[in-house]
Design an enzyme around this catalytic site. Structure first.
Site, short mmCIF file in Angstrom:
data_model
loop_
_atom_site.label_atom_id
_atom_site.label_comp_id
_atom_site.label_asym_id
_atom_site.label_seq_id
_atom_site.Cartn_x
_atom_site.Cartn_y
_atom_site.Cartn_z
N TRP A 42 -11.03 23.31 15.92
CA TRP A 42 -9.92 24.13 16.37
C TRP A 42 -9.25 23.64 17.64
CZ3 TRP A 42 -9.06 29.31 18.89
CH2 TRP A 42 -7.92 29.92 18.40
N ASP A 43 -9.73 22.59 18.24
CA ASP A 43 -9.05 21.99 19.40
C ASP A 43 -9.19 20.47 19.30
OD1 ASP A 43 -7.57 21.96 21.75
OD2 ASP A 43 -9.35 22.03 23.02
N LEU A 44 -9.01 19.96 18.10
CA LEU A 44 -9.22 18.54 17.85
C LEU A 44 -7.96 17.76 18.18
CD1 LEU A 44 -11.46 16.68 16.88
CD2 LEU A 44 -10.57 16.94 14.57
N ASN A 48 -10.28 15.04 22.98
CA ASN A 48 -11.57 15.61 22.61
C ASN A 48 -12.34 14.76 21.61
OD1 ASN A 48 -11.45 17.78 24.30
ND2 ASN A 48 -10.75 19.23 22.77
#
Length: 134
Positions: A23-25, A29
């Protein structure tokens, strides 16, 4: 724009998906393996787990390195290329993912409004516009 995102979401909301996502790729990251570590994979860090449709996961990667996309001189083409590469690599139905990604724009806009925001992020607006056929 947000009304268009909501209308598109209504078309796919009956199929919300069942996969767990990072969800925050985005580029920041995903870490390169350390030389000599014996690790060949590229680990993803800082997850914000969410279950849902994988098309909802694409927005951070599409808006990452935004200056690179702008520098192409043809933003719509650069976004379509990124989107096509992501959907192909993840084996996603392109048309369905093209609806779930603007749904993520809608969610981010709702969160921003809760915090007093009154404008849509220009990158997210461009992504939604391209994917919704604008």
């Amino acid at each position: 724009m947000l009304a268009d995102c909501a209308a598109a979401l209504r078309a796919v909301r009956a199929e919300p998906g069942d996969r767990l996502h990072h969800w925050d790729l985005h580029y920041g990251n995903v870490l390169a393996p350390l030389p000599g570590s014996g690790h060949g994979s590229w680990p993803a860090i800082d997850p914000r787990p969410l279950a849902g449709h994988p098309g909802f996961e694409l927005l951070p990667a599409l808006r990452d390195r935004w200056d690179d996309a702008l520098a192409t001189g043809y933003l719509a083409g650069a976004l379509r290329r990124r989107f096509d590469l992501l959907t192909e690599a993840l084996e996603l139905d392109r048309e369905v993912a093209a609806v779930w990604t603007p749904a993520r724009v809608l969610q981010d806009a709702a969160w921003a409004a809760e915090e007093g925001g009154t404008t849509l992020d220009p990158a997210q607006r461009a992504i939604a516009d391209v994917l919704l056929g604008g």
